[in-house]
Design an enzyme around this catalytic site. Structure first.
Site, mmCIF file in Angstrom:
data_model
loop_
_atom_site.group_PDB
_atom_site.id
_atom_site.type_symbol
_atom_site.label_atom_id
_atom_site.label_comp_id
_atom_site.label_asym_id
_atom_site.label_seq_id
_atom_site.Cartn_x
_atom_site.Cartn_y
_atom_site.Cartn_z
ATOM 1 N N ASP A 222 35.780 -24.346 -60.684
ATOM 2 C CA ASP A 222 35.714 -22.893 -60.479
ATOM 3 C C ASP A 222 37.008 -22.254 -60.984
ATOM 4 O O ASP A 222 37.948 -22.948 -61.385
ATOM 5 C CB ASP A 222 35.449 -22.563 -58.995
ATOM 6 C CG ASP A 222 34.626 -21.279 -58.814
ATOM 7 O OD1 ASP A 222 35.083 -20.209 -59.287
ATOM 8 O OD2 ASP A 222 33.554 -21.338 -58.192
ATOM 9 N N ASP A 248 37.570 -22.228 -66.637
ATOM 10 C CA ASP A 248 36.639 -21.156 -66.975
ATOM 11 C C ASP A 248 35.477 -21.808 -67.717
ATOM 12 O O ASP A 248 35.674 -22.364 -68.797
ATOM 13 C CB ASP A 248 37.368 -20.141 -67.863
ATOM 14 C CG ASP A 248 36.473 -18.977 -68.272
ATOM 15 O OD1 ASP A 248 35.234 -19.170 -68.374
ATOM 16 O OD2 ASP A 248 37.007 -17.879 -68.496
ATOM 17 N N HIS A 267 21.937 -16.297 -62.597
ATOM 18 C CA HIS A 267 21.446 -14.961 -62.200
ATOM 19 C C HIS A 267 22.526 -13.874 -62.289
ATOM 20 O O HIS A 267 22.214 -12.699 -62.178
ATOM 21 C CB HIS A 267 20.774 -14.994 -60.812
ATOM 22 C CG HIS A 267 21.721 -15.041 -59.654
ATOM 23 N ND1 HIS A 267 21.318 -14.795 -58.362
ATOM 24 C CD2 HIS A 267 23.056 -15.313 -59.586
ATOM 25 C CE1 HIS A 267 22.369 -14.901 -57.559
ATOM 26 N NE2 HIS A 267 23.411 -15.220 -58.261
HETATM 27 N N1 SAM Z 1 27.527 -21.926 -56.696
HETATM 28 C C1 SAM Z 1 27.985 -21.210 -55.514
HETATM 29 C C2 SAM Z 1 26.836 -20.958 -54.554
HETATM 30 O O1 SAM Z 1 25.684 -20.875 -54.994
HETATM 31 O O2 SAM Z 1 27.100 -20.811 -53.365
HETATM 32 C C3 SAM Z 1 28.676 -19.901 -55.863
HETATM 33 C C4 SAM Z 1 27.883 -18.927 -56.690
HETATM 34 S S1 SAM Z 1 28.770 -17.433 -57.009
HETATM 35 C C5 SAM Z 1 27.505 -16.287 -57.223
HETATM 36 C C6 SAM Z 1 29.371 -17.643 -58.658
HETATM 37 C C7 SAM Z 1 30.547 -18.605 -58.771
HETATM 38 O O3 SAM Z 1 30.902 -18.759 -60.140
HETATM 39 C C8 SAM Z 1 31.781 -18.098 -58.057
HETATM 40 O O4 SAM Z 1 32.315 -19.122 -57.253
HETATM 41 C C9 SAM Z 1 32.713 -17.747 -59.190
HETATM 42 O O5 SAM Z 1 34.077 -17.845 -58.844
HETATM 43 C C10 SAM Z 1 32.307 -18.726 -60.260
HETATM 44 N N2 SAM Z 1 32.646 -18.298 -61.612
HETATM 45 C C11 SAM Z 1 32.426 -17.091 -62.164
HETATM 46 N N3 SAM Z 1 32.836 -17.062 -63.446
HETATM 47 C C12 SAM Z 1 33.326 -18.292 -63.708
HETATM 48 C C13 SAM Z 1 33.895 -18.898 -64.866
HETATM 49 N N4 SAM Z 1 34.043 -18.197 -65.990
HETATM 50 N N5 SAM Z 1 34.277 -20.196 -64.792
HETATM 51 C C14 SAM Z 1 34.132 -20.903 -63.635
HETATM 52 N N6 SAM Z 1 33.594 -20.392 -62.505
HETATM 53 C C15 SAM Z 1 33.194 -19.100 -62.545
HETATM 54 C C1 ASE Z 2 25.761 -13.307 -56.657
HETATM 55 C C2 ASE Z 2 25.059 -13.511 -55.495
HETATM 56 C C3 ASE Z 2 25.091 -12.508 -54.554
HETATM 57 C C4 ASE Z 2 26.496 -12.149 -56.923
HETATM 58 C C5 ASE Z 2 26.529 -11.140 -55.980
HETATM 59 C C6 ASE Z 2 25.832 -11.337 -54.777
HETATM 60 C C7 ASE Z 2 24.477 -12.382 -53.275
HETATM 61 C C8 ASE Z 2 24.855 -11.151 -52.771
HETATM 62 N N1 ASE Z 2 25.672 -10.529 -53.675
HETATM 63 O O1 ASE Z 2 25.730 -14.271 -57.598
HETATM 64 C C9 ASE Z 2 23.603 -13.365 -52.564
HETATM 65 C C10 ASE Z 2 22.135 -12.996 -52.729
HETATM 66 N N2 ASE Z 2 21.808 -11.835 -51.952
HETATM 67 C C11 ASE Z 2 21.421 -10.687 -52.539
HETATM 68 C C12 ASE Z 2 21.139 -9.537 -51.639
HETATM 69 O O2 ASE Z 2 21.298 -10.586 -53.738
#
Ligand code: SAM
Ligand code: ASE
Length: 359
Positions: A222, A248, A267
């Protein structure tokens, strides 16, 4: 979803069939959400968990530092929503206790707590959704209007302060308490020894993976600031099968592995960015290895589930991406070179798609 009509019977009411119950429920659904948010934020459910026996409005209002009148109305509404049980004593006094679901899911200390999801919904998502109409008109996220953040980089906007980043990370963790095991067990992942969880945040899924597949090792990959905070505040139990790597995923070299996990990553991004990322993953992937996508899948005709349809609106308001159908993920995977694709629906919010590289 957002329906509370079940508790108010219209049986025997003349003209009830022409009463627009569903529309009224939808119109005022946010009153329900806000009541839930406020009771959580004031700590009502935590207080009732800690107290020995049901409490009166007087006791609760004093303990949470709120007005008596306001607290009485809030507690009555929570009882109406079946989050609290109202007990009527012989002396006319009303006292309240948590329902089983409130005790389980709305208290901070519960292992299946949704407290942090509720907190993020209340403090961030709710504010972004104020601008849903603008998001639909413009086709883009609303950080500028909602928070004054003018960043081209999505995660710079999402992580506009350290505090906001921690709140997002807690949000990310909290849902896996509820449906993470279904996701990691949707496929038999035991053939995959070395796993990289790309964008794995603070490691909630990684922990479930090592517990379901004791032989595997998981590296959480991450952004540097996320890894730093994760090391400080999360994964404190030091599982030797889990470690972190800063990087990254769009720019830095991806290490070779048997399986890559992309949970709620695609997504966030446009099709073009997704194909770019999946192509990098395909190049790094060992022959016979794979990529596991974890997402809320839409049905092929887009007709539901409603949760995924609403999440797709949220992705519009908050990110650069969208929720997709299994067919759309399959197309992204095959554009990146993953030929064999299997889909498993879990029946809960998040589903799993496994793409494999030829052996
Ligand atoms: N996979 C986890 C989950 O489902 O609970 C976290 C999903 S969160 C929506 C997106 C994750 O991608 C975050 O932890 C964010 O810091 C990481 N992220 C975003 N851009 C990134 C990049 N360019 N390189 C590595 N990680 C990245
Ligand atoms: C993402 C996931 C979420 C980015 C922004 C987000 C969620 C909330 N905000 O990757 C979790 C899913 N819940 C909803 C309401 O979309």
């Amino acid at each position: 979803m957002a329906s509370y009509s079940g508790t108010d019977s219209t049986e025997g009411v003349p003209g009830a069939s022409s009463y627009p119950r569903k529309i009224l429920d939808y119109m005022e659904g946010f009153l329900i959400s806000k009541t839930l948010f406020t009771a959580c934020e004031l700590g009502v459910f935590d207080l009732l968990l800690a107290s020995d026996g049901p409490q009166s409005a007087e006791e609760i209002s004093q303990a949470v530092g709120a007005s008596l009148d306001g607290t009485q109305r809030l507690l009555a509404a929570c009882a109406g929503m079946e989050l609290l049980t109202a007990h009527h004593r012989d002396n006319g006094q009303v006292v309240y206790s948590n329902t089983a679901d409130a005790g389980l899911y709305l208290t901070r200390s519960s292992p299946v707590s949704l407290y942090h999801s509720i907190q993020y919904s209340s403090r961030t998502i709710y504010l972004c959704w104020h601008y849903l109409t603008d998001a639909i008109r413009e086709g883009g996220n609303q950080y500028k209007k909602a928070f004054g953040v003018n960043s081209k980089d999505l995660f710079q906007a999402l992580y506009r302060s350290d505090e906001e980043m921690v709140k997002f990370m807690q949000l990310m963790n909290s849902i896996w308490n509820i449906c993470g095991t279904d996701v990691v067990k949707a496929f038999d992942l035991s053939p995959f020894g070395t796993i990289y969880d790309l964008g794995g945040c603070s490691g909630a899924l990684a922990k479930l993976l090592t517990s379901a597949y004791p032989e595997c090792t998981v590296t959480i990959f991450d952004l540097p600031q996320v890894v730093r905070v994760s090391r400080e505040h999360f994964v404190a139990d030091g599982d030797p099968r889990i470690d972190f790597q800063e990087g990254d995923f769009f720019k830095d070299p991806l290490p070779a592995a048997d399986l890559y996990i992309l949970a709620r990553i695609l997504h966030d991004w446009t099709d073009q960015r997704c194909i770019q990322l999946l192509t990098r993953v395909h190049q790094a992937c060992k022959p016979g290895g794979g990529v596991l996508l974890v997402e809320a899948l839409l049905r092929e005709d887009g007709s539901g589930p409603l949760t995924a349809q609403l999440y797709s609106l949220n992705m519009l308001v908050q990110t650069e991406g969208r929720e997709r159908t299994a067919g759309e993920y399959q197309a992204l995977l095959s554009a990146a070179g993953f030929s064999r694709v299997q889909v498993r629906r879990t029946g809960k919010v998040y589903d799993a798609v496994l793409g494999q590289r030829e052996g």
